[in-house]
Design a protein around this motif. Structure first.
Motif, PDB file in Angstrom:
ATOM      1  N   UNK A 130      61.828  -0.266  73.992  1.00 40.42           N
ATOM      2  CA  UNK A 130      62.323  -0.892  72.763  1.00 40.42           C
ATOM      3  C   UNK A 130      61.723  -2.278  72.521  1.00 40.42           C
ATOM      4  N   UNK A 131      61.102  -2.848  73.542  1.00 43.27           N
ATOM      5  CA  UNK A 131      60.478  -4.167  73.363  1.00 43.27           C
ATOM      6  C   UNK A 131      59.191  -4.095  72.560  1.00 43.27           C
ATOM      7  N   UNK A 132      58.563  -2.911  72.481  1.00 44.46           N
ATOM      8  CA  UNK A 132      57.277  -2.806  71.784  1.00 44.46           C
ATOM      9  C   UNK A 132      57.334  -3.310  70.342  1.00 44.46           C
ATOM     10  N   UNK A 133      58.199  -2.746  69.476  1.00 43.54           N
ATOM     11  CA  UNK A 133      58.214  -3.233  68.090  1.00 43.54           C
ATOM     12  C   UNK A 133      58.671  -4.674  67.973  1.00 43.54           C
ATOM     13  N   UNK A 134      59.521  -5.127  68.879  1.00 48.26           N
ATOM     14  CA  UNK A 134      59.982  -6.517  68.825  1.00 48.26           C
ATOM     15  C   UNK A 134      58.821  -7.468  69.101  1.00 48.26           C
ATOM     16  N   UNK A 312      64.361 -14.923  70.855  1.00 51.23           N
ATOM     17  CA  UNK A 312      64.441 -13.574  70.319  1.00 51.23           C
ATOM     18  C   UNK A 312      65.497 -12.766  71.088  1.00 51.23           C
ATOM     19  N   UNK A 313      66.643 -12.507  70.456  1.00 57.34           N
ATOM     20  CA  UNK A 313      67.740 -11.851  71.178  1.00 57.34           C
ATOM     21  C   UNK A 313      67.498 -10.384  71.495  1.00 57.34           C
ATOM     22  N   UNK A 314      66.490  -9.762  70.890  1.00 55.92           N
ATOM     23  CA  UNK A 314      66.245  -8.331  71.093  1.00 55.92           C
ATOM     24  C   UNK A 314      65.339  -8.063  72.288  1.00 55.92           C
ATOM     25  N   UNK A 315      64.886  -9.136  72.946  1.00 57.36           N
ATOM     26  CA  UNK A 315      64.096  -8.972  74.163  1.00 57.36           C
ATOM     27  C   UNK A 315      64.999  -9.145  75.374  1.00 57.36           C
ATOM     28  N   UNK A 316      64.920  -8.203  76.325  1.00 55.85           N
ATOM     29  CA  UNK A 316      65.674  -8.392  77.559  1.00 55.85           C
ATOM     30  C   UNK A 316      64.968  -9.436  78.416  1.00 55.85           C
ATOM     31  N   UNK A 317      65.632  -9.856  79.483  1.00 55.44           N
ATOM     32  CA  UNK A 317      65.103 -10.947  80.304  1.00 55.44           C
ATOM     33  C   UNK A 317      63.718 -10.680  80.850  1.00 55.44           C
TER      34      UNK A 317
END
Length: 349
Positions: A130-134, A312-317
């Motif tokens: 899910x990080x790809x589009x972000x 960016x809140x949509x990226x995990x740590x």
């Protein structure tokens, strides 16, 4: 007599009411258009997603429904949906899309004048992807920080509802500004030409293009020609006129960059790099004098760029740490004693 008088003026009163309502509607402030703010919109898109996925290579178009909230009310717009893309069509569970907004229905809304736009989707279902589009969305916004000659993007938290199965999926995606609008915003025209040559390209803007691609470690592009009818590969050209110089290159599609680091991407054949995250500068030697200015322009935006990623809140740590370290390695390289030379020594031609 009074009754007759009222009857006589009733049509005039009705016309006045309609005119007043129309005037009030026209005078009312319009909502901000897409691509004019950094706000991420929460939207719902309904469509026959299972059918689209099974027929993603057909070129067919399906009808859907697009809705979002504005001033406490839900705005619903009819849209057309079509799968698009080349590489991503082959590797994605959920295809990238082209979404068409009905011109009449979208009047007065946030999506007025939107037309047909590319929608970058989540591609794969698994959470780890899910990080790809972000990160690709962030790549566009990083380039926005250094030049107006760049595609703006509209981030969206999307709820997809399948009209056939009722299944719901929530993922991040983003719309990409139309190239005609990018050109128009900069007082230019999109150039539908087969190709160009390095001397025709604006040295300063082309150097920004090249240093930015080096920053995100992207080699999947060309500014001189491409496989399609119009130039170029993952870039479009703009200028004052077809036969007028200079020409400007507008980059897009960054999923094959080391910054995004998609598992399905690989470096182009023929270049001496081991993997996506090994940077290689591909600028033109005749533009070398403009490279220090391009590096400085990006260096001046370092704080804003890093804040954009860190907030960016949509990226995990893990994804955030990887992205930050990767960008930091660029600044460490260009700030070193041989920083500029390490780029220009690999220039072309």
């Amino acid at each position: 007599m009074i009754k007759h008088a009222l009857a006589a003026i009733a049509p005039a009163l009705a016309l006045l009411a309609v005119t007043t309502a129309a005037t009030t509607q026209d005078d009312a402030p319009k909502p901000a258009k897409i691509f004019t703010t950094d706000n991420v919109l929460a939207v719902t898109i309904k469509g026959p997603w299972r059918t689209i996925g099974r027929n993603k290579n057909s070129g067919e178009e399906w009808q859907g429904e697009f809705s979002y909230s504005a001033d406490g009310a839900t705005v619903t717009l009819p849209v057309s949906l079509r799968a698009r893309g080349l590489t991503r069509l082959d590797v994605c569970d959920f295809p990238p899309l082209r979404i068409g907004f009905d011109k009449q229905a979208s009047k007065g809304t946030t999506f007025r004048g939107a037309g047909n736009l590319k929608l970058v989707t989540h591609c794969l279902k698994q959470e780890k992807y899910q990080a790809y589009p972000v990160k690709e969305y962030l790549a566009y916004r990083i380039y926005n920080q250094v030049t107006e000659l760049s595609y703006r993007v509209q981030g969206m938290d999307i709820r997809y509802i399948d009209t056939e199965t009722g299944r719901e999926t929530e993922r991040f995606g983003f719309l990409i500004e139309d190239p005609d609008d990018v050109a128009k915003r900069n007082g230019l025209l999109k150039l539908d030409i087969e190709g160009t040559i390095p001397p025709a390209l604006d040295a300063d803007e082309t150097s920004l293009f090249m240093v930015f691609q080096y920053l995100i470690s992207n080699l999947d592009w060309s500014v001189l020609g491409g496989p399609d009818e119009y130039c170029c590969h993952n870039a479009r050209l703009a200028g004052k006129a077809i036969d007028e110089r200079p020409v400007y290159a507008l980059p897009y599609d960054f999923d094959s960059s080391g910054f995004v680091d998609a598992h399905y991407a690989s470096p182009p054949d023929g270049l001496r790099v081991r993997n996506l995250r090994q940077r290689l500068f591909r600028g033109f030697c005749m533009h070398n004098d403009a490279v220090p200015g391009a590096v400085q322009a990006i260096r001046e935006q370092r704080e804003a760029i890093m804040a954009m990623v860190n907030n960016e809140p949509r990226l995990d740590g893990r994804s955030m740490d990887s992205a930050v370290r990767f960008l930091d390695s660029f600044f460490e390289r260009v700030d070193s004693a041989d920083g500029i030379a390490s780029l220009t020594d690999s220039c072309r031609g």
